[in-house]
Enzyme design. Sequence first.
Site, short mmCIF file in Angstrom:
data_model
loop_
_atom_site.label_atom_id
_atom_site.label_comp_id
_atom_site.label_asym_id
_atom_site.label_seq_id
_atom_site.Cartn_x
_atom_site.Cartn_y
_atom_site.Cartn_z
N HIS A 113 18.76 -35.02 -6.51
CA HIS A 113 18.00 -35.46 -5.34
C HIS A 113 16.52 -35.06 -5.47
O HIS A 113 15.91 -34.64 -4.49
CB HIS A 113 18.61 -34.86 -4.06
CG HIS A 113 20.02 -35.30 -3.83
ND1 HIS A 113 20.36 -36.59 -3.52
CD2 HIS A 113 21.19 -34.61 -3.92
CE1 HIS A 113 21.68 -36.69 -3.39
NE2 HIS A 113 22.20 -35.50 -3.63
N CYS B 257 0.82 -1.21 0.00
CA CYS B 257 0.00 0.00 0.00
C CYS B 257 0.86 1.26 0.00
O CYS B 257 1.90 1.31 0.66
CB CYS B 257 -0.87 0.05 1.24
SG CYS B 257 -1.92 -1.38 1.43
N LYS C 291 14.20 -13.86 -10.65
CA LYS C 291 13.93 -12.81 -11.65
C LYS C 291 13.01 -13.33 -12.73
O LYS C 291 12.05 -12.67 -13.12
CB LYS C 291 15.23 -12.34 -12.33
CG LYS C 291 16.12 -11.33 -11.69
CD LYS C 291 15.54 -10.00 -11.36
CE LYS C 291 14.75 -10.00 -10.10
NZ LYS C 291 15.35 -9.65 -8.86
N GLU D 285 18.79 -16.32 -7.65
CA GLU D 285 18.38 -14.98 -8.09
C GLU D 285 17.91 -15.00 -9.56
O GLU D 285 16.92 -14.35 -9.91
CB GLU D 285 19.54 -13.99 -7.89
CG GLU D 285 19.29 -12.57 -8.37
CD GLU D 285 18.10 -11.87 -7.73
OE1 GLU D 285 17.54 -12.38 -6.75
OE2 GLU D 285 17.70 -10.82 -8.26
N ARG E 87 5.27 0.28 -5.80
CA ARG E 87 5.27 -0.49 -4.55
C ARG E 87 4.42 -1.75 -4.67
O ARG E 87 4.54 -2.65 -3.86
CB ARG E 87 4.73 0.39 -3.42
CG ARG E 87 5.60 1.58 -3.10
CD ARG E 87 4.90 2.55 -2.18
NE ARG E 87 4.64 1.97 -0.88
CZ ARG E 87 5.51 1.96 0.14
NH1 ARG E 87 6.67 2.52 -0.02
NH2 ARG E 87 5.20 1.43 1.29
N ASN F 28 -1.63 2.24 5.56
CA ASN F 28 -0.71 1.18 5.14
C ASN F 28 -0.30 0.44 6.41
O ASN F 28 0.16 1.07 7.35
CB ASN F 28 0.50 1.80 4.44
CG ASN F 28 1.60 0.78 4.16
OD1 ASN F 28 1.34 -0.42 4.14
ND2 ASN F 28 2.80 1.26 3.94
N GLY F 29 -0.48 -0.87 6.41
CA GLY F 29 -0.13 -1.66 7.59
C GLY F 29 -1.22 -2.67 7.87
O GLY F 29 -2.08 -2.91 7.02
N LYS G 22 6.82 -3.94 -4.21
CA LYS G 22 8.22 -3.54 -4.10
C LYS G 22 8.67 -3.53 -2.65
O LYS G 22 9.78 -3.90 -2.32
CB LYS G 22 8.38 -2.13 -4.70
CG LYS G 22 9.79 -1.60 -4.66
CD LYS G 22 10.60 -2.20 -5.77
CE LYS G 22 12.04 -1.80 -5.75
NZ LYS G 22 12.87 -2.80 -6.45
#
Length: 598
Positions: free
Chosen positions: A494, A2, A475, A471, A27, A97-98, A593
Amino acid sequence: MCGIIGYIGKRQAQPILLHSLAKLEYRGYDSCGIAVASSGIQIYKDAVRVAELAKASPQLDGTIGIAHTRWATHGEPSQVNAHPHCDCTSRLAVVHNGVINNYQSLREQLTSEGHKFISETDTEVISHLVEKYYHGNLEKAVAAALSDVEGSYAIIVLAADEPKLVFAKKDSPLVIGIGDRENFAASDVPALLDYTNRVIYLEDGDIGVVTEDSIKVIRDSKEIAREEHKVLWSAEQAQKGGYEHFMLKEIHEQPKVIRDTLGEYTQVPQQIVDLEIMRDTGKEPLLILACGTSYHAGLVGKYLIEELLRVPARAEIPSEFNYHGHSFTTRLTIAVTQSGETADTLKAMKMLKEAGCKVIAISNVVGSTATRIADQTIYTRAGPEISVAATKSFIAQLMVLYWLVMVYSKVYSKADAKRAADMLLGLRQLPSKVQQILDNDSAILKCAKYLSSYENVFFAGRGINFPIALEGALKLKEISYIHAEGYAAGELKHGPFALLSADTPVVAVVAKDNTYEAMLTNIKEVKARRAPVIALVGEEDETIEKIVDLVITVPRVNAIFSPVVNTVALQLLAYYTARQRGCSIDFPRNLAKSVTVE
Ligand code: G6P
């Protein structure tokens, strides 16, 4: 997650709020809304993108307003669950926000007192609580409401009858922007950059009032002074600058980011980190904490520290560490967080500090919560990162970790000073090595076209390139929606081998270090199961290209720096694959984000 923004001034609030809301899009969100006050409060909100909201909303007249991008936690993305939320009188509006942890019991209590709820959100209890306590003084009502609330919040509250915005912050980010006869409150700095670079970073527990020409911060019922800061990021840095996507722009900024981050530190390391902390802790185990992409940087850090310094290090994911890490004792922790606002990382940092541990933060955002919790902060100089998928911030984090290892080397012994000097030389060559990849990406483009028709991909690496395989997979899955898994190459047999077929490509991340021969064997094993292999190899390699299907050649670097060149190639691979599949690259579905809830 948010994003909130509030404006009060002489200008019409609606266009400013919508413009700033677009800057908060990065975000991550699924719905958005705006409220403007003049004689009453007019609200327009929906489960749509900001551009659609801007097109569809009627003209809302007034010079005070609040707006919100919502990332659903309580209740699905919908018009009714979108913020702002009102009280029963519709003369108060709140953006939040929260997460309010005790919202269920508060809701039941308020309902029994006659309040009518219309959404499924936790936020709506705040608007009803403010209504309950409102007797003509908004800040008093907000303070009383928050004393009933448990959880995290950054809120801005608007009342139809008072020319002010009331804000409060606890465990969620909020900054105040200072303009010329106008003021702002926002989740983060990019939302403000087109209007001002003068900001006040708030602390947890701050409540305050913003009017057109004043800012008041209150703590424990007393007004206090909070320092004004000048933001060094420019508005241009948060624009696409001619690139098709922020992600591509940010990938291309990496040579400069490396230079900026290193330039900052290689001159005067002693002044950045108090070496006493390191001397103090000697060769005791180190803890590195981070989430998402930052965790992968932390894992590279662990390999560097263990390999080069022979100091035991653990890299941990805070969302797990917070629930099981109590038995691990360490006197020094490194918390890696681009935003400085990731809830799980902040929780772990606070817990460790309470236990007497020193915490060094590696962060990209000046004044962020992590930097205020930490004993010391080493800033990455990546500039604002807008694309949800982290790229340049990761490379900048690696630079800081390399640099830290160098500094440690000097602390430990004179013999290590030679290694530090060698590292410095290698680091200084990295911008041009990365530039070479950016300038010669045709092989990467070819591999991306190839990958784009598959639905499952494995990434495999060993040693210091195992985190890079993780990574690379992260991505790819984030932005192309291809199912991708990163594996330690030795672990493929495995389990994942059961999935290998001609329809399951494997991207092998190879470095010319002590893992090379084992990687070669692993690639042959994969090929024997008919799975196509794309290999990332150094330009000196002539062996691997003969046994794999496609090759991406990266510039020759010392193997300890191979994570840098390999990552940049994998970022481009993910980017071009996602572009080929027509995905929403900068704002992938369901992702945020800055993850400000647990
Ligand atoms: C989110 C972002 C990732 C980021 C992670 C940790 O998931 O989408 O790009 O790596 O949070 O964020 P931090 O700000 O703590 O590095």
